[in-house]
Design a protein around this motif. Sequence first.
Motif, PDB file in Angstrom:
ATOM      1  N   ASN A  35       0.801  -1.229   0.000  1.00 51.35           N
ATOM      2  CA  ASN A  35       0.000   0.000   0.000  1.00 51.35           C
ATOM      3  C   ASN A  35       0.836   1.282   0.000  1.00 51.35           C
ATOM      4  O   ASN A  35       0.513   2.233   0.713  1.00 51.35           O
ATOM      5  N   VAL A  76      -8.544   2.871  -4.596  1.00 54.46           N
ATOM      6  CA  VAL A  76      -8.009   3.052  -3.247  1.00 54.46           C
ATOM      7  C   VAL A  76      -9.143   3.439  -2.308  1.00 54.46           C
ATOM      8  O   VAL A  76      -9.980   4.270  -2.647  1.00 54.46           O
ATOM      9  N   LEU A  90       1.084   3.070  -2.611  1.00 59.98           N
ATOM     10  CA  LEU A  90       0.269   3.926  -3.474  1.00 59.98           C
ATOM     11  C   LEU A  90       1.059   4.601  -4.598  1.00 59.98           C
ATOM     12  O   LEU A  90       0.576   5.551  -5.221  1.00 59.98           O
ATOM     13  N   GLY A 140      -6.876   4.928   2.112  1.00 58.73           N
ATOM     14  CA  GLY A 140      -5.420   4.816   2.051  1.00 58.73           C
ATOM     15  C   GLY A 140      -4.914   3.428   1.728  1.00 58.73           C
ATOM     16  O   GLY A 140      -3.714   3.168   1.808  1.00 58.73           O
TER      17      GLY A 140
END
Lengths: 96, 309
Positions: free
Chosen positions: A44, A59, A46, A62
């Motif tokens: 994660n 997503v 991102l 978060g």
Amino acid sequence: MADLKSWKELPCGAIIEDMKAVLDNKTGAWRSMRPVWSEEKCINCLVCWVYCPEASIKVEDGKMTGIDLDYCKGCGICAAVCPKKVHAIDMVKEEK
Amino acid sequence: MASLKQLCKKPELFSKGHRACAGCGESLAVRQVLLAADQPIVTVMPTGCLEIFSSIYPHSAWQVPMIHTAFETSASTASGVETAYRFHKKMGRMKEDVKFIAFGGDGGTYDIGFQALSGAVERRHKFLYVCTDNEGYMNTGIQRSSATPMGAHTTTSPAGTKIPGKKQHRKDIMEIMIAHDLAYAGQTTVALWNDLVTKVQKALAADGPTFLNVLVPCPLGWQYPGDRTIEVSRLAADTCFWPVYEFDNGRYKINHLPKEKLAVEEFLKPQGRFRHLFTHPEGKDVIAEIQRHIDAKWALLQKKAEVLG
């Protein structure tokens, strides 16, 4: 062709009233390579989310929850930017 | 400094469903700019790739008000809208603090839209102008623009036995804009998302005209596979081919110092538009000239950051 509007019925100045209509355009059909995401490996970070030109990395709070294959064009940026040690996204050939 | 955890909570203002090529750097830049901005914002966009892929009637990928305008008039349209807004605010008809962002490709900024941009900045309209620079007229079939770097193959500077790609260096639009004494000017690229987001926020907070020059790799025109967009963009910054710096109220600051300044070949090699430079009889000289030009510009920039930092 029957449901096309005449010029008199269209809004002035070519105003687009339905801003969500663009979602009808499912660009996922262009794809020749498909990203496969592994939830277990994903950390994660991102990074794929911020570099996706299609905004197709899903997503929530978060955390990555998947890839929107309706719009993903299969460019492979997400797999390329995924940290090498993590390697949570693989590109596989799209087969019908 | 923004964090991805914070950014991902913001609404996606540049929607999926647009028709850009797979791996397009420009759509990514627009998405990142809009992620950085806080609403309410009004955007202006001239003709170019961006218009064609984001707003084919009756679709629009823009989830904010957007005005499409002619090729040369992005900045003048933005100045008109900004003036109307100031008038309404003065008359008490509007309360919100609205920001204005005008977009333009390198053709619409360096060449065709330049006098409109220069005029709007001179009149001190409060808006941000974002140039998404993909170094050529990619929308109409990859013609050279004044942003195309030396040695690049385009359909109007074709590499062959007569010439090894474009013969001239690119125009330095940043210095031209800085000469207008604007409030803020920055140069960045999509691989450095944090730098880009920070610069957009700084520019929108500034009082007066601001300018942002974003390098957006183009898989079609630069001839590399779409998954290498971020890599190519990063190499541009790391070779100092694309210096990442800002001009903030008279002060120069370099925002990205490469750990090790790479040779320009590292940036040229992945791209098909420079392929001929490695086989053409004049290729070696062209690469040497590109490197010399980069080194001279980089040294000058470091000096400016030192003296005017």
